[in-house]
Write an enzyme that holds these catalytic residues in place. Structure first.
Site, PDB file in Angstrom:
ATOM      1  N   ARG A  46       0.839  -1.208   0.000  1.00 58.41           N
ATOM      2  CA  ARG A  46       0.000   0.000   0.000  1.00 58.41           C
ATOM      3  C   ARG A  46       0.871   1.255   0.000  1.00 58.41           C
ATOM      4  O   ARG A  46       0.580   2.240  -0.665  1.00 58.41           O
ATOM      5  CB  ARG A  46      -0.962   0.036   1.196  1.00 58.41           C
ATOM      6  CG  ARG A  46      -1.671   1.396   1.327  1.00 58.41           C
ATOM      7  CD  ARG A  46      -2.936   1.401   2.175  1.00 58.41           C
ATOM      8  NE  ARG A  46      -2.827   0.648   3.393  1.00 58.41           N
ATOM      9  CZ  ARG A  46      -2.154   1.012   4.484  1.00 58.41           C
ATOM     10  NH1 ARG A  46      -1.494   2.157   4.520  1.00 58.41           N
ATOM     11  NH2 ARG A  46      -2.128   0.236   5.545  1.00 58.41           N
ATOM     12  N   TYR A  98     -16.772  15.307 -15.742  1.00 57.46           N
ATOM     13  CA  TYR A  98     -17.123  13.890 -15.699  1.00 57.46           C
ATOM     14  C   TYR A  98     -18.182  13.648 -14.618  1.00 57.46           C
ATOM     15  O   TYR A  98     -18.097  14.203 -13.516  1.00 57.46           O
ATOM     16  CB  TYR A  98     -15.847  13.086 -15.402  1.00 57.46           C
ATOM     17  CG  TYR A  98     -16.057  11.605 -15.274  1.00 57.46           C
ATOM     18  CD1 TYR A  98     -16.366  10.836 -16.387  1.00 57.46           C
ATOM     19  CD2 TYR A  98     -15.950  10.974 -14.048  1.00 57.46           C
ATOM     20  CE1 TYR A  98     -16.565   9.467 -16.269  1.00 57.46           C
ATOM     21  CE2 TYR A  98     -16.139   9.607 -13.915  1.00 57.46           C
ATOM     22  CZ  TYR A  98     -16.453   8.861 -15.036  1.00 57.46           C
ATOM     23  OH  TYR A  98     -16.653   7.515 -14.907  1.00 57.46           O
ATOM     24  N   ASP A 170      -7.971  17.410 -15.021  1.00 62.27           N
ATOM     25  CA  ASP A 170      -8.256  16.022 -15.392  1.00 62.27           C
ATOM     26  C   ASP A 170      -7.856  15.889 -16.862  1.00 62.27           C
ATOM     27  O   ASP A 170      -8.532  16.407 -17.745  1.00 62.27           O
ATOM     28  CB  ASP A 170      -9.745  15.720 -15.175  1.00 62.27           C
ATOM     29  CG  ASP A 170     -10.084  14.251 -15.439  1.00 62.27           C
ATOM     30  OD1 ASP A 170      -9.377  13.618 -16.243  1.00 62.27           O
ATOM     31  OD2 ASP A 170     -11.066  13.761 -14.856  1.00 62.27           O
ATOM     32  N   LYS A 195      -8.288   4.613 -19.327  1.00 64.06           N
ATOM     33  CA  LYS A 195      -8.613   5.028 -20.690  1.00 64.06           C
ATOM     34  C   LYS A 195      -7.369   4.944 -21.590  1.00 64.06           C
ATOM     35  O   LYS A 195      -6.828   3.889 -21.768  1.00 64.06           O
ATOM     36  CB  LYS A 195      -9.230   6.428 -20.659  1.00 64.06           C
ATOM     37  CG  LYS A 195     -10.295   6.626 -19.538  1.00 64.06           C
ATOM     38  CD  LYS A 195     -11.558   5.839 -19.745  1.00 64.06           C
ATOM     39  CE  LYS A 195     -12.494   5.827 -18.529  1.00 64.06           C
ATOM     40  NZ  LYS A 195     -12.853   7.114 -17.970  1.00 64.06           N
TER      41      LYS A 195
HETATM   42  C1  LIG Z   1     -13.418   7.612 -16.737  1.00 60.13           C
HETATM   43  C2  LIG Z   1     -13.094   8.968 -16.252  1.00 60.13           C
HETATM   44  C3  LIG Z   1     -12.885   9.228 -14.888  1.00 60.13           C
HETATM   45  C4  LIG Z   1     -13.047   8.151 -13.835  1.00 60.13           C
HETATM   46  O1  LIG Z   1     -12.116   7.135 -13.975  1.00 60.13           O
HETATM   47  P1  LIG Z   1     -12.348   5.637 -13.428  1.00 60.13           P
HETATM   48  O2  LIG Z   1     -11.071   4.960 -13.775  1.00 60.13           O
HETATM   49  O3  LIG Z   1     -13.534   5.093 -14.154  1.00 60.13           O
HETATM   50  O4  LIG Z   1     -12.602   5.738 -11.967  1.00 60.13           O
HETATM   51  C5  LIG Z   1     -12.538  10.518 -14.522  1.00 60.13           C
HETATM   52  N1  LIG Z   1     -12.434  11.513 -15.425  1.00 60.13           N
HETATM   53  C6  LIG Z   1     -12.642  11.299 -16.734  1.00 60.13           C
HETATM   54  C7  LIG Z   1     -12.515  12.434 -17.688  1.00 60.13           C
HETATM   55  C8  LIG Z   1     -12.987  10.032 -17.199  1.00 60.13           C
HETATM   56  O5  LIG Z   1     -13.217   9.831 -18.504  1.00 60.13           O
END
Ligand SMILES: *Cc1c(COP(=O)(O)O)cnc(C)c1O
Length: 390
Positions: A46, A98, A170, A195
């Site tokens: 962790r 998001y 983000d 992603k």
């Molecule tokens: C998918 C996504 C998230 C969240 O990510 P997870 O891995 O699903 O928790 C946050 N911000 C954006 C822009 C996203 O596309």
């Protein structure tokens, strides 16, 4: 060295013990101490793990930051950053951020932990007037999802710095290959590495990358305290994904541009959202801060039953998420953005006739042919020319 080279080098020369080409997977929860009080530098996964550490170095390097911490999901990254702020702090966030980010911010607000204003960050005057004495954070997400609005990060950072705000970006949608928010003065970058960074749809994971060593240490500490850090195997998979980020992103963008241009010329498509199109309202600002336009394309149908299209693709899978090598098609109103109220969806422009595509790296001719045949599945009901007397 260029990012293509750095991504490969940083994931390759990591094993000092045996020289393995691939970063070893340290699938272990704990580590033997050399003697009481003297660890090898690792004691418990962790808090730290060599496989995860390699990923953290690579992500920090690609973003040009001082350090990063790899966490279990994108939402874990956002949770870790928001845990930095004192109770009662005010956060200004993109009005079309998001859905999971909006849900978390609203939860923290309803519990009295944070104050939140959702503001159109394309309107710098509105952002300035939203700033209050307790404002601590400006939360930027660009381009927005699903309409791909791009905001001027440089101008927003300039304003935020006057008021001493921490600027979080983000950067999931662009990935560090197309956008480096630290070059524009941002303080912290979050990723859903689920992603593009992983890119193979086989992991959910995230990261917090910091511009300064102080912030890097703070978010490392917070991730360990909160328990948001990610496991070794997921780190190892993301490391494998990152090696091919550059070639994937180039192909995603080439394919997305061609798909967007095809859709723009289709008689059943009324609007196409892709910052790489010269006709896109975000094109100029996107060109000034991105080195590519990404792999997401959204569009609206002029007429017909949208379900005819959504059910008719043979290559595009009907699925949420994005950023993998395979192409996806989805319906924001009933899928990715279904948790929004109808009023909020309407205000955000997420109408029934809107479709979002995540463009993969298949051959673009096949992708266009698939969309073409799916669009031809639309049944348009023409009203009868002369209404029958009743
Ligand atoms: C998918 C996504 C998230 C969240 O990510 P997870 O891995 O699903 O928790 C946050 N911000 C954006 C822009 C996203 O596309």
């Amino acid at each position: 060295m260029q990012p293509e080279t750095r991504a490969i080098l940083a994931t390759t020369h990591t094993d000092s013990e045996y020289g393995s080409i691939v970063t070893p997977l340290y699938q272990t929860s704990n580590f033997r101490f050399r003697e009481p009080g003297h660890s090898t530098g690792y004691d418990y996964t962790r808090s730290g793990n060599p496989t995860r550490n390699t990923l953290e170095h690579v992500l920090a390097d690609l973003e040009g930051g001082a350090g990063s911490v790899a966490v279990s999901t994108g939402m874990a990254a956002i949770t870790t950053v928001l845990a930095h702020f004192k109770v009662g702090s005010h956060v200004i966030a993109t009005h079309d951020c998001y859905g999971g980010t909006a849900r978390l911010l609203k939860l923290l607000e309803s519990q009295g932990k944070l104050e939140v204003s959702f503001v159109d960050l394309g309107n710098i005057v509105a952002v300035r007037s939203a700033i209050k004495p307790n404002t601590a954070c400006l939360w930027i997400e660009t381009p927005s999802n699903p309409l791909l609005r791009v905001v001027d990060v440089g101008a927003l950072v300039k304003l935020a710095k006057v008021y001493g705000l921490l600027v979080a970006v983000d950067n999931t949608f662009m990935s560090p290959f197309f956008f480096r928010p630290f070059d524009f003065g941002a303080d912290v970058i979050v990723h859903s590495t689920t992603k593009w960074l992983n890119g193979h749809s086989d992991v959910v994971s995230g990261a917090v990358v910091s511009r300064t060593p102080e912030l890097a240490e703070r978010f490392h500490w917070l991730a360990n305290a909160l328990g948001t850090t990610t496991g070794s195997f997921d780190s190892w998979l993301v490391l494998r994904g990152v090696k091919t980020l550059s070639v994937r992103m180039k192909q995603h963008a080439v394919n997305a541009q061609a798909v967007a241009e095809f859709l723009l010329s289709h008689p059943l498509v009324s609007e196409v959202y892709y910052p790489g199109l010269e006709s896109d309202p975000s094109h100029e600002i996107a060109k000034s801060q991105f080195t590519g336009f990404g792999g997401i394309v959204s569009f609206r149908l002029t007429a017909g039953n949208i379900r005819d299209v959504l059910g008719a693709t043979k290559i595009f899978s009907l699925a949420e998420s994005l950023g993998g090598v395979e192409s996806l098609i989805e319906h924001p109103a009933t899928m990715s953005h279904a948790s929004m109220t109808p009023e909020l969806r309407e205000a955000a422009g997420i109408t029934e006739n809107l479709i979002r595509l995540s463009i993969g790296i298949e051959h673009v001719d096949d992708l266009i042919a698939d969309l073409d045949q799916a669009l031809s599945a639309i049944t348009v009901w023409e009203p009868a020319k002369e209404a029958a007397p009743c």
